[in-house]
Design an enzyme around this catalytic site. Structure first.
Site, PDB file in Angstrom:
ATOM      1  N   ASP A 103       0.842  -1.203   0.000  1.00  0.00           N
ATOM      2  CA  ASP A 103       0.000   0.000   0.000  1.00  0.00           C
ATOM      3  C   ASP A 103       0.873   1.248   0.000  1.00  0.00           C
ATOM      4  O   ASP A 103       1.637   1.462   0.934  1.00  0.00           O
ATOM      5  CB  ASP A 103      -0.907  -0.035   1.239  1.00  0.00           C
ATOM      6  CG  ASP A 103      -1.701   1.246   1.409  1.00  0.00           C
ATOM      7  OD1 ASP A 103      -1.878   1.976   0.410  1.00  0.00           O
ATOM      8  OD2 ASP A 103      -2.152   1.505   2.540  1.00  0.00           O
ATOM      9  N   ASN A 105      -0.259   4.563  -0.343  1.00  0.00           N
ATOM     10  CA  ASN A 105      -0.841   5.838   0.081  1.00  0.00           C
ATOM     11  C   ASN A 105      -1.589   5.767   1.416  1.00  0.00           C
ATOM     12  O   ASN A 105      -2.397   6.629   1.737  1.00  0.00           O
ATOM     13  CB  ASN A 105      -1.762   6.388  -1.014  1.00  0.00           C
ATOM     14  CG  ASN A 105      -2.951   5.468  -1.254  1.00  0.00           C
ATOM     15  OD1 ASN A 105      -2.945   4.316  -0.801  1.00  0.00           O
ATOM     16  ND2 ASN A 105      -3.956   5.949  -1.942  1.00  0.00           N
ATOM     17  N   ASP A 111      -1.829  -1.169  -3.861  1.00  0.00           N
ATOM     18  CA  ASP A 111      -2.121  -0.403  -5.072  1.00  0.00           C
ATOM     19  C   ASP A 111      -0.970  -0.491  -6.069  1.00  0.00           C
ATOM     20  O   ASP A 111       0.068  -1.090  -5.790  1.00  0.00           O
ATOM     21  CB  ASP A 111      -2.432   1.057  -4.702  1.00  0.00           C
ATOM     22  CG  ASP A 111      -1.417   1.599  -3.712  1.00  0.00           C
ATOM     23  OD1 ASP A 111      -0.209   1.517  -4.005  1.00  0.00           O
ATOM     24  OD2 ASP A 111      -1.828   2.068  -2.622  1.00  0.00           O
ATOM     25  N   ASP A 180      -4.811 -10.244 -15.812  1.00  0.00           N
ATOM     26  CA  ASP A 180      -5.846 -11.252 -15.614  1.00  0.00           C
ATOM     27  C   ASP A 180      -6.992 -10.934 -16.565  1.00  0.00           C
ATOM     28  O   ASP A 180      -7.444  -9.786 -16.631  1.00  0.00           O
ATOM     29  CB  ASP A 180      -6.335 -11.192 -14.159  1.00  0.00           C
ATOM     30  CG  ASP A 180      -6.622 -12.574 -13.592  1.00  0.00           C
ATOM     31  OD1 ASP A 180      -7.375 -13.309 -14.241  1.00  0.00           O
ATOM     32  OD2 ASP A 180      -6.098 -12.893 -12.509  1.00  0.00           O
ATOM     33  N   ASP A 276      -9.057 -16.262 -16.674  1.00  0.00           N
ATOM     34  CA  ASP A 276      -9.891 -16.760 -15.586  1.00  0.00           C
ATOM     35  C   ASP A 276     -10.943 -17.762 -16.087  1.00  0.00           C
ATOM     36  O   ASP A 276     -11.659 -17.466 -17.054  1.00  0.00           O
ATOM     37  CB  ASP A 276     -10.596 -15.549 -14.951  1.00  0.00           C
ATOM     38  CG  ASP A 276     -11.229 -15.861 -13.610  1.00  0.00           C
ATOM     39  OD1 ASP A 276     -10.493 -16.203 -12.678  1.00  0.00           O
ATOM     40  OD2 ASP A 276     -12.467 -15.751 -13.502  1.00  0.00           O
ATOM     41  N   GLU A 334      -6.783 -20.627 -16.875  1.00  0.00           N
ATOM     42  CA  GLU A 334      -7.145 -21.278 -15.619  1.00  0.00           C
ATOM     43  C   GLU A 334      -8.279 -22.227 -15.967  1.00  0.00           C
ATOM     44  O   GLU A 334      -9.349 -21.789 -16.387  1.00  0.00           O
ATOM     45  CB  GLU A 334      -7.609 -20.251 -14.583  1.00  0.00           C
ATOM     46  CG  GLU A 334      -7.824 -20.899 -13.220  1.00  0.00           C
ATOM     47  CD  GLU A 334      -8.971 -20.309 -12.417  1.00  0.00           C
ATOM     48  OE1 GLU A 334      -9.002 -20.496 -11.206  1.00  0.00           O
ATOM     49  OE2 GLU A 334      -9.864 -19.686 -13.010  1.00  0.00           O
ATOM     50  N   HIS A 405      -4.164 -17.141  -5.196  1.00  0.00           N
ATOM     51  CA  HIS A 405      -5.058 -16.378  -4.321  1.00  0.00           C
ATOM     52  C   HIS A 405      -6.324 -17.148  -3.971  1.00  0.00           C
ATOM     53  O   HIS A 405      -7.177 -16.615  -3.270  1.00  0.00           O
ATOM     54  CB  HIS A 405      -5.417 -15.067  -5.009  1.00  0.00           C
ATOM     55  CG  HIS A 405      -6.172 -15.300  -6.283  1.00  0.00           C
ATOM     56  ND1 HIS A 405      -5.598 -15.900  -7.389  1.00  0.00           N
ATOM     57  CD2 HIS A 405      -7.459 -15.071  -6.608  1.00  0.00           C
ATOM     58  CE1 HIS A 405      -6.500 -16.007  -8.325  1.00  0.00           C
ATOM     59  NE2 HIS A 405      -7.644 -15.517  -7.897  1.00  0.00           N
ATOM     60  N   ASP A 406      -6.488 -18.359  -4.488  1.00  0.00           N
ATOM     61  CA  ASP A 406      -7.695 -19.157  -4.226  1.00  0.00           C
ATOM     62  C   ASP A 406      -7.436 -20.333  -3.293  1.00  0.00           C
ATOM     63  O   ASP A 406      -8.316 -21.174  -3.102  1.00  0.00           O
ATOM     64  CB  ASP A 406      -8.247 -19.734  -5.535  1.00  0.00           C
ATOM     65  CG  ASP A 406      -8.806 -18.666  -6.456  1.00  0.00           C
ATOM     66  OD1 ASP A 406      -9.221 -17.606  -5.957  1.00  0.00           O
ATOM     67  OD2 ASP A 406      -8.819 -18.902  -7.676  1.00  0.00           O
TER      68      ASP A 406
END
Ligand code: TEU
Ligand code: CA
Length: 628
Positions: A103, A105, A111, A180, A276, A334, A405-406
């Site tokens: 991050d 900010n 971000d 992605d 995806d 995927e 991430h899954d």
């Protein structure tokens, strides 16, 4: 040859889709496919099975199954050839989940500038290509996998200028970027969908899958896969959350929109896409009900009608010709549920569809699903890898990964005992970076990050977990429901990257959108990059080794002592050098088989490797020069 209910098991097994499905079913029942080679079994007619299965599978099952098989006329080639060279076969990929990476900010959300600030870290590790999970404008029902505008950056992540700068920063460091591509569905807030329901007679009226009556398909995120829309007096399909509406790929206008959008990003200079659930884009005509026995078996209804749909190959070829090929762009699909033979038909270099796929078969052991609390046995990983290494062929390139991430963290699945954490992390990296295939490292994996000790449902953010919790609470106590989530929640992989031992793990100045804990005190990038014995340094050394020795990329692989439980040993060989890799897959201490090969020890988990013994989860890489 048309397959029918009178076909024999061996004929079904000779068909690529048949083979994948039979193998999957046998695996789930704890058998190997040698059963099929038994003539008694091989000669059985399909129609004998409903009776033999004692009602577990019905005739409807076989009709669906046969329709699926008969829609695939092709058979993968079995010729041996040597692999052609390509940057994406040599590259080490690194997946960034932008929300949780860094991050810049101080709003608690990762971000694009945060990523930009860490490019040197990635370069230093040896990363060649970055896969960015979605960064497009989104209401974040599924953290960006629900896209509202494909050509806009999510406000929390920054601006298009930030993106351009990021891309430049990546390219100037000699790295590549893949984005992605989420085009099975869009957000229900996408302009197309708003118009589809509010102006059904406009060109958008047919962009999604509207039906007067819902079928029995279920969503992966609990409940029916259909929403009702008053405006049209119709239902619309969503295989994922209620805000992720499936696009109608049958409509050529939808496909053109996708081609256009992909070209737009490639024009900007991105190097390719991770696609995806791309195997779900083609759905069987009329969207028939899912078979009951398959639904009960899988836990989801309808899958057989879209996981390898009738026009999948056609759509992929068109997408390749219209958008990817002119830019020589890379693609990795995927593809949940797709087996090895189907993967060959989707990725072989002579097919003109995808470059690679992610297959998920190795992530959970047979008879287990992600939400089961069980110990993953690496001997199963070995078994899967032997299969892919020996049978995928050189027309195709395997992908190698444990995490994304899954999924929960791999170390936690195998052995959560903290005393083995470091050595296990190194074992995993050794296999990932020395087997044949393209490695995809998930952020934090290079530090040996593990699952989080979430303490209550309030700690979780993921739509899949929250929906499942509500569902489970209908039949069990809140405590039991939460326990079940803990085993499989995708949030384990979505907590902030641990940069330092400081507040919020150095991820942000403000409280992050999802919790950090004390683990960063002992596991963080700042400490590990300074420590030669760290997991991070091990990854870096192995990546460098892979980069300087073609044997580890294009070399033949020869797996030895295959039957030896707990031991995974193989050679990688090129013209003038050979590597010998030894991996001990359990806590056992094992005597080495025979003498060590003559050569140079390059990497090992311990400073002093014993000549005789392999210690728990120890992995060693030996290099043997020829003519020396
Ligand atoms: O995942 C698709 C997918 O099938 C899963 O891994 C899924 O999260 C799980 O099996 C559901 O039970 C992709 C993305 O990687 C995932 O993050 C998205 O949520 C999903 O598609 C929808 O876009
Ligand atoms: Ca931020």
């Amino acid at each position: 040859m048309m397959l029918t209910i009178n076909s024999r098991i061996k004929d079904i097994y000779a068909h690529p889709v048949g083979r994948d499905i039979i193998r999957k079913m046998l695996l789930q029942m704890g058998h190997s496919d040698s059963v099929v080679k038994n003539p008694v079994v091989g000669n059985l007619k399909l129609k004998a099975l409903p009776k033999l299965s004692m009602g577990k599978v019905d005739e409807g099952f076989f009709n669906t199954f046969l329709e699926l098989l008969n829609s695939e006329p092709d058979i993968p080639r079995t010729d041996s050839c040597s692999a052609t060279r390509a940057w994406w076969k040599e590259a080490v990929f690194y997946q960034i989940y932008p929300r949780s990476f860094n991050d810049s900010n101080g709003d608690g959300i990762g971000d694009l500038r945060g990523i930009l600030n860490k490019l040197d870290y990635l370069k230093d590790l040896g990363v060649d290509a970055i896969w960015l999970s979605p960064i497009y404008d989104s209401p974040n029902d599924d953290n960006g996998y629900d896209i509202r505008d494909y050509r806009k950056i999510m406000t929390e992540f920054g601006t298009m200028e930030d993106f351009d700068e990021l891309l430049k920063g990546i390219h100037s460091r000699g790295m590549r970027l893949i984005m992605d591509l989420v085009v099975n569905h869009t957000s229900d807030e996408h302009e197309w969908f708003r118009k589809a329901i509010n102006e059904p007679d406009s060109q958008y009226g047919d962009y999604y899958l509207f039906h007067d009556e819902p079928n029995n398909w279920t969503s992966f995120f609990s409940g029916s896969a259909w929403n009702y829309y008053e405006q049209r007096h119709q239902y619309a399909l969503h295989l994922f959350s209620k805000k992720q509406m499936d696009l109608n790929w049958e409509n050529p206008a939808v496909r053109h929109e996708v081609h256009d959008m992909v070209r737009w990003w490639l024009q900007k200079g991105v190097d390719g896409f991770r696609m995806d659930v791309v195997n779900y884009i083609s759905k069987r005509d009329g969207l028939p009900d899912g078979n009951e026995s398959i639904g009960a078996l899988m836990g989801y209804y309808g899958i057989e009608h879209y996981f390898y749909g009738p026009r999948l190959h056609e759509y992929l070829r068109e997408l390749k010709n219209e958008a990817f090929a002119p830019f020589d762009a890379f693609s990795v699909g995927e593809t949940p549920g797709v087996g090895m033979e189907m993967s060959k038909l989707l990725t072989a270099d002579y097919r003109g569809e995808l470059d690679m796929v992610f297959s998920f078969d190795h992530l959970e052991m047979p008879e287990h699903v992600r939400f089961d609390d069980y110990k993953y046995d690496l001997n199963y990983f070995k078994k899967c890898m032997i299969d892919w290494m020996e049978n995928y062929g050189n027309h195709c390139q395997p992908s190698l990964f444990y995490e994304n991430h899954d999924n929960p963290r791999m170390i936690s699945k195998v052995d959560p005992d903290p005393q083995f954490r470091g050595v296990l992390a190194k074992l995993l990296s050794t296999m990932q970076l020395t087997l044949r295939g393209t490695p995809f490292i998930y952020q934090g994996q290079e530090l040996g990050m593990v699952n989080k000790d979430f303490t209550s449902i309030d700690d979780l953010r993921d739509v899949e977990s929250l929906n499942l919790y509500a569902e489970l609470c209908k039949t069990m106590s809140e405590t039991d429901a939460f326990k079940k989530l803990l085993a499989g929640t995708r949030d384990h992989a979505r907590t902030p990257m641990q940069w330092t031992s400081g507040k919020y793990a150095g991820f942000s100045d403000a409280e992050p959108w999802i919790g950090t804990d004390d683990d960063c005190k002992t596991c963080n990038a700042a400490t590990q990059t300074e420590d030669e014995g760290s997991v991070w340094s091990f990854y870096r050394a192995l990546i460098a080794l892979r980069k300087t020795h073609a044997a580890l990329v294009y070399g033949d692989i020869d797996i030895v002592n295959k039957k030896e439980h707990d031991l995974f040993t193989y050679y990688r060989t090129s013209e003038n050098e050979t590597f010998y890799i030894e991996c001990l897959l359990s806590r056992e201490v094992k005597k080495r088989k025979g003498k060590l090969p003559n050569g140079v020890r390059l990497i090992s988990n311990y400073p002093e490797v014993s000549e005789l013994q392999l210690r728990p989860y120890e992995a060693t890489v030996w290099m043997i020069y020829k003519d020396k």
